[in-house]
Design an enzyme around this catalytic site. Sequence first.
Site, PDB file in Angstrom:
ATOM      1  N   ASN A 163       9.603   4.633   3.681  1.00 40.90           N
ATOM      2  CA  ASN A 163       9.722   3.824   5.087  1.00 40.90           C
ATOM      3  C   ASN A 163      10.821   3.299   5.388  1.00 40.90           C
ATOM      4  O   ASN A 163      11.665   2.794   4.644  1.00 40.90           O
ATOM      5  CB  ASN A 163       8.688   2.959   4.936  1.00 40.90           C
ATOM      6  CG  ASN A 163       7.040   3.682   4.579  1.00 40.90           C
ATOM      7  OD1 ASN A 163       6.945   4.108   3.801  1.00 40.90           O
ATOM      8  ND2 ASN A 163       6.106   3.481   5.834  1.00 40.90           N
ATOM      9  N   HIS A 175       5.418   3.652  12.905  1.00 39.75           N
ATOM     10  CA  HIS A 175       5.712   3.834  11.621  1.00 39.75           C
ATOM     11  C   HIS A 175       6.666   5.039  11.171  1.00 39.75           C
ATOM     12  O   HIS A 175       6.451   6.254  11.438  1.00 39.75           O
ATOM     13  CB  HIS A 175       4.304   4.261  11.003  1.00 39.75           C
ATOM     14  CG  HIS A 175       4.315   4.570   9.580  1.00 39.75           C
ATOM     15  ND1 HIS A 175       3.679   3.504   8.637  1.00 39.75           N
ATOM     16  CD2 HIS A 175       4.613   5.433   8.748  1.00 39.75           C
ATOM     17  CE1 HIS A 175       3.937   3.931   7.340  1.00 39.75           C
ATOM     18  NE2 HIS A 175       4.477   5.162   7.309  1.00 39.75           N
ATOM     19  N   HIS A 229       9.659   6.961   8.628  1.00 36.41           N
ATOM     20  CA  HIS A 229      10.074   6.930   7.588  1.00 36.41           C
ATOM     21  C   HIS A 229      11.719   7.166   7.660  1.00 36.41           C
ATOM     22  O   HIS A 229      12.117   7.890   8.786  1.00 36.41           O
ATOM     23  CB  HIS A 229       9.668   8.183   6.880  1.00 36.41           C
ATOM     24  CG  HIS A 229       8.188   7.817   6.189  1.00 36.41           C
ATOM     25  ND1 HIS A 229       7.926   7.712   4.943  1.00 36.41           N
ATOM     26  CD2 HIS A 229       7.093   7.481   6.833  1.00 36.41           C
ATOM     27  CE1 HIS A 229       6.826   7.358   4.614  1.00 36.41           C
ATOM     28  NE2 HIS A 229       6.106   7.447   5.735  1.00 36.41           N
ATOM     29  N   ARG A 257       0.740  -1.054  -0.039  1.00 37.75           N
ATOM     30  CA  ARG A 257      -0.061  -0.053  -0.037  1.00 37.75           C
ATOM     31  C   ARG A 257       0.563   1.120   0.021  1.00 37.75           C
ATOM     32  O   ARG A 257       0.759   2.112  -1.033  1.00 37.75           O
ATOM     33  CB  ARG A 257      -0.966  -0.226   1.415  1.00 37.75           C
ATOM     34  CG  ARG A 257      -2.279   1.017   1.177  1.00 37.75           C
ATOM     35  CD  ARG A 257      -1.587   2.498   1.459  1.00 37.75           C
ATOM     36  NE  ARG A 257      -1.199   2.610   2.769  1.00 37.75           N
ATOM     37  CZ  ARG A 257      -0.689   3.553   3.434  1.00 37.75           C
ATOM     38  NH1 ARG A 257      -0.638   4.811   2.865  1.00 37.75           N
ATOM     39  NH2 ARG A 257      -0.313   3.637   4.666  1.00 37.75           N
ATOM     40  N   ASP A 258       1.870   1.355   0.814  1.00 42.30           N
ATOM     41  CA  ASP A 258       2.420   2.939   1.070  1.00 42.30           C
ATOM     42  C   ASP A 258       3.536   2.685   0.058  1.00 42.30           C
ATOM     43  O   ASP A 258       3.979   3.758  -0.468  1.00 42.30           O
ATOM     44  CB  ASP A 258       2.981   2.674   2.598  1.00 42.30           C
ATOM     45  CG  ASP A 258       3.362   4.147   3.043  1.00 42.30           C
ATOM     46  OD1 ASP A 258       3.311   4.939   2.393  1.00 42.30           O
ATOM     47  OD2 ASP A 258       3.689   4.334   4.317  1.00 42.30           O
ATOM     48  N   CYS A 312       5.102   9.788   1.356  1.00 42.56           N
ATOM     49  CA  CYS A 312       3.534  10.134   1.576  1.00 42.56           C
ATOM     50  C   CYS A 312       3.490  11.335   0.281  1.00 42.56           C
ATOM     51  O   CYS A 312       4.429  12.213   0.354  1.00 42.56           O
ATOM     52  CB  CYS A 312       3.414  11.121   2.847  1.00 42.56           C
ATOM     53  SG  CYS A 312       1.648  11.961   2.589  1.00 42.56           S
TER      54      CYS A 312
END
Length: 324
Positions: A263, A221, A223, A23-24, A254
């Site tokens: 990430n 989470h 990055h 997803r990310d 993002c």
Amino acid sequence: MHKPMSQPTPCPAKIEINEVAPRDGLQIEARFVPTEEKIRWIDALSTTGLRRIEATSFTSPKAIPNLRDAADVVTGILSREGVDITVLVPNVKGTERALACQVDEINLVMSASNSHGLANLRMTPEQSLEQFAAIVDVCKQFDSGKHSGVFINASLSTTFGCPFEGEVPEARVLALVEKLIGLGIQGVTLCDTTGMANPAQVKRLCEAVLERWPETPFTLHFHNTRGMGLANALAAWQAGITRFDASLGGLGGCPFAPGATGNVCTEDLVHMFESMGVDTGVDLDALLEVAATLPDLIGHDVPGQVVKAGKSTRRYAMPPNAQT
């Protein structure tokens, strides 16, 4: 008379990894990965011991074209015992679509700062909370049927700093976490959306949330925008955190956060913890095999380090002309 010193919290012996690359990672890639390839990739990831996989997002195809095949991906992947499939949902409509696909977990997202919330979601944090309340109600109604038990998680973006506003006060973060839990949300992810966090800051906030809500599953989470992803993960673990998001190969970023890069890399994170004797539940060799397929899948190199350098236990033959 001296007071006895409080004993430090023991570092967890075991952690869980939530893989977010499908997803990310894919949401901002230039190339659309065909549905069949996504399914094969996620099926391969599910054999490595990862605890959770964020497979896609049930968002508008116009907003994120790369994830326009969300329902086909979720219904096409193999179900494996011990591996939860989680998906991001932006609103009630997306929640209903996700629930119809019988996912294990839905992940909501909001920002801790007004500016990022308006840029990313076109909503203030307070407006996001109102929408979350409606989503929780939808899930409760759905749980009354045969497909019960979906876990509701909320990700709080810009927890450690906003690219527009700068510092986000810790009190602001704690107040939002309290409201999320009050809505009936079961898990909370604290997100370093643009890699602004530092280890001391991470440790303080993690200790604060664990002290106030010891029964709530918190996920971190990170990055790696400024090269501190692993250091921040280590600080969170030292504070007692056991759940981490990570992205295979270090993919991601993002699209609504200037300067954000990928990430923290899954295989690098697993390698660090396993080298320290921390049980991740992941077969690192199997994970590295999947990571090695990424350049062909997405059409470019990835920032992950261990897949290139090998594990720290790797040994090389001495050169023929070496002197003893």
